[in-house]
Scaffold this motif. Sequence first.
Motif, short mmCIF file in Angstrom:
data_model
loop_
_atom_site.label_atom_id
_atom_site.label_comp_id
_atom_site.label_asym_id
_atom_site.label_seq_id
_atom_site.Cartn_x
_atom_site.Cartn_y
_atom_site.Cartn_z
N LEU A 238 0.84 -1.20 0.00
CA LEU A 238 0.00 0.00 0.00
C LEU A 238 0.88 1.25 0.00
O LEU A 238 0.64 2.20 -0.74
CB LEU A 238 -0.91 0.01 1.23
N TRP A 239 1.88 1.22 0.85
CA TRP A 239 2.78 2.39 0.95
C TRP A 239 3.51 2.62 -0.36
O TRP A 239 3.68 3.75 -0.83
CB TRP A 239 3.75 2.18 2.12
N ARG A 240 3.93 1.55 -1.01
CA ARG A 240 4.62 1.69 -2.29
C ARG A 240 3.72 2.28 -3.35
O ARG A 240 4.15 3.03 -4.20
CB ARG A 240 5.06 0.31 -2.78
N ALA A 241 2.46 1.86 -3.32
CA ALA A 241 1.54 2.31 -4.36
C ALA A 241 0.95 3.68 -4.03
O ALA A 241 0.34 4.32 -4.88
CB ALA A 241 0.43 1.28 -4.53
N PHE A 242 1.14 4.11 -2.79
CA PHE A 242 0.47 5.32 -2.33
C PHE A 242 0.80 6.59 -3.14
O PHE A 242 -0.10 7.38 -3.43
CB PHE A 242 0.76 5.55 -0.84
N PRO A 243 2.08 6.80 -3.52
CA PRO A 243 2.37 8.03 -4.28
C PRO A 243 1.53 8.15 -5.55
O PRO A 243 1.28 9.24 -6.03
CB PRO A 243 3.85 7.88 -4.63
N LYS A 244 1.11 6.99 -6.08
CA LYS A 244 0.31 7.03 -7.31
C LYS A 244 -1.20 7.11 -7.03
O LYS A 244 -2.00 7.20 -7.94
CB LYS A 244 0.62 5.81 -8.18
N PHE A 245 -1.51 7.00 -5.74
CA PHE A 245 -2.93 7.04 -5.39
C PHE A 245 -3.46 8.45 -5.57
O PHE A 245 -2.90 9.42 -5.06
CB PHE A 245 -3.11 6.60 -3.92
N ARG A 246 -4.56 8.55 -6.33
CA ARG A 246 -5.15 9.87 -6.52
C ARG A 246 -6.45 9.93 -5.75
O ARG A 246 -7.14 8.94 -5.59
CB ARG A 246 -5.41 10.12 -8.00
N GLY A 247 -6.71 11.12 -5.29
CA GLY A 247 -7.89 11.31 -4.45
C GLY A 247 -9.22 10.99 -5.12
O GLY A 247 -10.23 10.90 -4.45
N ASP A 248 -9.19 10.74 -6.46
CA ASP A 248 -10.48 10.55 -7.13
C ASP A 248 -11.14 9.23 -6.74
O ASP A 248 -12.36 9.09 -6.85
CB ASP A 248 -10.35 10.68 -8.66
#
Lengths: 164, 210
Positions: free
Chosen positions: A45-55
Amino acid sequence: MNKELEHSFVEQLQKHQNIVHKVCRLYTNNADAHNDLFQEITIQLWRAFPKFRGDAKFSTWMYRVGLNTAITLYRKSKRSINTQEFDTVEFKIKAEEYDDTEEQQLKLLYQAVHQLNDIEKALVFLYLEDKDYREISATLGITEVNARVKMNRVKKKLKTILNP
Amino acid sequence: MDELELLKKDWNKSENQYKSFTDCDIYKMSHKKSSSIVKTLFYISVAEFVFWILINVLPYFSSETYKESLDKSYHNPLFVGITIFGFVVIFIFMYLLYNSYKAISTTDSAKKLMESILKTRKIIKYYVIYNLVVIFISVPLTFYFEFNQNIEFHDQVEAFNSKQMLFLYGFTVLLTGVFLLVFWLFYKLIYGILLKRLNRNYNELKKLEV
């Protein structure tokens, strides 16, 4: 910036950690394995988080990463052997709700779900989390029709396991 | 009542039964090392490159005579061409592998994620096959070059009768075959163990489409 990102991640995951716990509950059999999988999901989750967008909703996004980790990425650790089974240790119904037949039935049900394969567990998990077939199909990468077909088969399979 | 409905009722009720991790726990966990299958695959592929490059480079430094004969070979444009070709192939594979690793995303659907991982594994597989084929070709090729350039060896072979010749050919082919087979089984075993669960789950999803 990075600190801020980290802070926001930890805060949100802390709030929604039950989703991860529930994934771990279905895919592992004991406390050690549970914690091990929890950790791996957190890392992913932490690794993917930077790509997580608020949408997308944070929780919705968690379902995907969590299930993907449990089904595909996670390699069972050595620590996960020789410990007590979850169903007998952690699964207790409060005294006031105690009902022998229902408790027994639930215990058998959880055991039956544990006998399903990884994909079937994912379907059950999303179903229990009240996801509609659109979301189930998108999470697993199958068509909606196939998701329904598979869900019906899983229900039948559970029935067979429970009443052989 | 439907079994799953009963389960659902309990599922939502059981929210509080899990141990709650603190912010600090989660912070620590997110910085732990991953033991995911993608990471293992990555390490194996790096090891693969290192291994095959070493296999090509080490003999050069291991014996003076071999070094000398190789240095002499570099006067031959064909040999230089083959060497350059070998390095180009390695770079192409590295590039393909890098791209396929980048394409692996945990936010894809389960099926897409599995496909990206399997694609990466396929690239490693092709790299291994490429190396095995090169070995397979280089054995008779070396034989041929030695025959033409090494006078002692030439005379020795010339003196063989047809039965001995047949034996020599048979032995070379058999040895190469056994060598390749052992390698192939070794790879099958490594990837077989690593990807057993992934393949099973992928087939389970694939099966639905039929």
